[in-house]
Design an enzyme around this catalytic site. Structure first.
Site, PDB file in Angstrom:
ATOM      1  N   SER A 141       5.965   3.114 -30.465  1.00 14.83           N
ATOM      2  CA  SER A 141       5.900   4.087 -29.785  1.00 14.83           C
ATOM      3  C   SER A 141       4.557   4.266 -28.960  1.00 14.83           C
ATOM      4  O   SER A 141       3.538   3.581 -29.196  1.00 14.83           O
ATOM      5  CB  SER A 141       5.875   5.248 -30.695  1.00 14.83           C
ATOM      6  OG  SER A 141       5.921   6.656 -30.183  1.00 14.83           O
ATOM      7  N   TYR A 154       4.173   9.413 -38.997  1.00 11.79           N
ATOM      8  CA  TYR A 154       4.632   8.639 -37.841  1.00 11.79           C
ATOM      9  C   TYR A 154       3.627   7.658 -37.038  1.00 11.79           C
ATOM     10  O   TYR A 154       3.762   6.631 -36.839  1.00 11.79           O
ATOM     11  CB  TYR A 154       5.462   9.654 -36.823  1.00 11.79           C
ATOM     12  CG  TYR A 154       6.407   9.118 -35.725  1.00 11.79           C
ATOM     13  CD1 TYR A 154       7.463   8.903 -36.278  1.00 11.79           C
ATOM     14  CD2 TYR A 154       5.982   8.923 -34.636  1.00 11.79           C
ATOM     15  CE1 TYR A 154       8.434   8.079 -34.946  1.00 11.79           C
ATOM     16  CE2 TYR A 154       6.456   8.375 -33.638  1.00 11.79           C
ATOM     17  CZ  TYR A 154       7.902   8.067 -33.711  1.00 11.79           C
ATOM     18  OH  TYR A 154       8.850   7.511 -32.691  1.00 11.79           O
TER      19      TYR A 154
HETATM   20  P1  NAD Z   1      18.100   8.308 -33.225  1.00  7.15           P
HETATM   21  O1  NAD Z   1      18.105   9.253 -34.435  1.00  7.15           O
HETATM   22  O2  NAD Z   1      19.085   8.511 -32.132  1.00  7.15           O
HETATM   23  O3  NAD Z   1      18.577   6.843 -33.915  1.00  7.15           O
HETATM   24  C1  NAD Z   1      18.053   6.299 -35.240  1.00  7.15           C
HETATM   25  C2  NAD Z   1      18.945   5.408 -35.901  1.00  7.15           C
HETATM   26  O4  NAD Z   1      18.305   4.968 -37.055  1.00  7.15           O
HETATM   27  C3  NAD Z   1      20.161   6.395 -36.398  1.00  7.15           C
HETATM   28  O5  NAD Z   1      21.330   5.677 -36.070  1.00  7.15           O
HETATM   29  C4  NAD Z   1      19.980   6.420 -37.939  1.00  7.15           C
HETATM   30  O6  NAD Z   1      21.197   6.225 -38.682  1.00  7.15           O
HETATM   31  C5  NAD Z   1      19.281   4.852 -38.356  1.00  7.15           C
HETATM   32  N1  NAD Z   1      18.406   5.174 -39.256  1.00  7.15           N
HETATM   33  C6  NAD Z   1      17.643   6.113 -39.828  1.00  7.15           C
HETATM   34  N2  NAD Z   1      17.265   5.636 -41.109  1.00  7.15           N
HETATM   35  C7  NAD Z   1      17.736   4.461 -41.365  1.00  7.15           C
HETATM   36  C8  NAD Z   1      17.512   3.590 -42.363  1.00  7.15           C
HETATM   37  N3  NAD Z   1      16.763   3.709 -43.737  1.00  7.15           N
HETATM   38  N4  NAD Z   1      18.092   2.293 -42.330  1.00  7.15           N
HETATM   39  C9  NAD Z   1      19.174   1.901 -41.356  1.00  7.15           C
HETATM   40  N5  NAD Z   1      19.270   2.861 -40.179  1.00  7.15           N
HETATM   41  C10 NAD Z   1      18.555   4.260 -40.338  1.00  7.15           C
HETATM   42  O7  NAD Z   1      16.571   7.743 -32.771  1.00  7.15           O
HETATM   43  P2  NAD Z   1      15.911   7.153 -31.576  1.00  7.15           P
HETATM   44  O8  NAD Z   1      15.193   8.058 -30.893  1.00  7.15           O
HETATM   45  O9  NAD Z   1      17.057   6.226 -30.933  1.00  7.15           O
HETATM   46  O10 NAD Z   1      15.000   6.163 -32.291  1.00  7.15           O
HETATM   47  C11 NAD Z   1      14.988   4.741 -32.497  1.00  7.15           C
HETATM   48  C12 NAD Z   1      13.584   4.327 -32.770  1.00  7.15           C
HETATM   49  O11 NAD Z   1      12.733   4.664 -31.638  1.00  7.15           O
HETATM   50  C13 NAD Z   1      12.785   4.943 -33.768  1.00  7.15           C
HETATM   51  O12 NAD Z   1      12.049   3.895 -34.600  1.00  7.15           O
HETATM   52  C14 NAD Z   1      11.630   5.744 -33.230  1.00  7.15           C
HETATM   53  O13 NAD Z   1      10.667   5.995 -33.960  1.00  7.15           O
HETATM   54  C15 NAD Z   1      11.690   4.986 -31.893  1.00  7.15           C
HETATM   55  N6  NAD Z   1      11.123   5.739 -30.969  1.00  7.15           N
HETATM   56  C16 NAD Z   1      11.768   6.933 -30.333  1.00  7.15           C
HETATM   57  C17 NAD Z   1      11.301   7.708 -29.482  1.00  7.15           C
HETATM   58  C18 NAD Z   1      12.072   8.942 -28.724  1.00  7.15           C
HETATM   59  O14 NAD Z   1      11.428   9.519 -27.917  1.00  7.15           O
HETATM   60  N7  NAD Z   1      13.240   9.115 -29.106  1.00  7.15           N
HETATM   61  C19 NAD Z   1       9.858   7.574 -28.645  1.00  7.15           C
HETATM   62  C20 NAD Z   1       9.168   6.302 -29.201  1.00  7.15           C
HETATM   63  C21 NAD Z   1       9.873   5.634 -30.369  1.00  7.15           C
END
Ligand code: NAD
Length: 259
Positions: A141, A154
């Protein structure tokens, strides 16, 4: 087709960024594994890809469970023979100032983001080493490089991923395995939607202000990064074929963070 017949495990691919990466990889000929907590949601995501002519399977996996991670990877290897690409992407967000951050929440955050990356890497690396090639990608991130209030666990976990990635890059280099980290800015997914009201409450500002000021205030154009943007970066890292690109991290954030 940049990933023709490559076996690609993507954790957390039932939703958001991981789901977009799965679709992008399948479109490039990859055989994608939707590894997620909830098998029903993972199966639906895999069915969506299959319906579009792609190749996908669903695996139930809590990335904090060594047993479930090992079982899931074994299932993939039994079905498709190996693992070529791992995208360790599963993640959640919990916001709170440090003095109110429950210790249980801190441990849960580090478990999902850091233990998850470690356990999935540990499970796939022997297969990659055996074939002399592989690409490991961690979902970092902007918070791998920058801090924000309320996000102690985080930010700590996302910084930690840079370290783990660099170690695997050094250990895996001579065995043909590359490791890189993607560092997205704010992407409108359920993970972000959930924290808008939480941050508004904690910071005493409106939800609109959270979006405009906290999330997008330092971008060059006030725009969210999209899941497709990140899937494109994930394809670049997965498809890059030499060790020239390993141990690196790439920020995609509409200029929020520049280096
Ligand atoms: P999201 O909530 O849409 O998807 C996350 C997925 O992870 C879900 O399907 C959930 O069921 C799964 N998950 C959660 N805990 C789990 C576990 N213990 N085992 C297996 N699966 C699990 O979120 P997103 O925004 O798509 O995030 C995905 C990644 O991107 C994360 O690592 C997040 O930190 C990172 N990220 C997101 C953003 C943002 O702005 N959305 C920015 C930077 C980084």
């Amino acid at each position: 087709m940049k990933l023709k017949d490559k076996v690609c495990i993507i954790t957390g691919a039932a939703s958001g960024i991981g789901n977009a990466i799965a679709h992008k990889y399948a479109g490039e000929g990859g055989k994608v594994v939707i590894a997620d907590l909830n098998l029903e949601a993972a199966q639906k995501a895999a069915d969506d890809i299959t319906a579009k002519g792609g190749s996908a399977m669903a695996v139930a996996m809590d990335v904090t469970s060594e047993e479930q991670v090992n079982e899931g990877v074994a299932q993939v290897v039994a079905a498709w023979g190996t693992v070529d690409v791992l995208v360790s992407n599963a993640g959640i967000q919990i916001v709170n100032p440090v003095e109110n951050f429950a210790y249980a929440d801190w441990k849960k955050m580090l478990a999902i983001h850091l233990d998850g990356a470690f356990l999935t890497s540990k499970a796939v690396l022997p297969h990659m080493y055996a074939q002399g090639s592989g690409s490991v990608i961690f979902m970092g991130s902007v918070h791998s490089k920058e801090a924000s209030p309320l996000k102690s666990a985080y930010v700590t976990a996302k910084h930690g991923l840079l370290g783990l990635s660099r170690v695997i890059a050094k250990e895996g280099g001579k065995k043909g395995v590359r490791t890189n980290v993607i560092c997205p800015g704010f992407v409108r997914t359920p993970l972000v939607d959930k924290q808008i009201p939480e941050q508004a409450k904690e910071l005493g500002i409106s939800e609109e202000e959270v979006v405009k000021t906290v999330m997008l205030g330092q971008t060059v154009d006030g725009e969210f990064t999209t899941v497709e943007d990140i899937a494109e970066v994930a394809l670049f890292f997965a498809g890059f074929e030499t060790n020239a690109l390993t141990g690196q991290s790439l920020v995609a954030s509409h200029g929020w963070f520049m280096e």
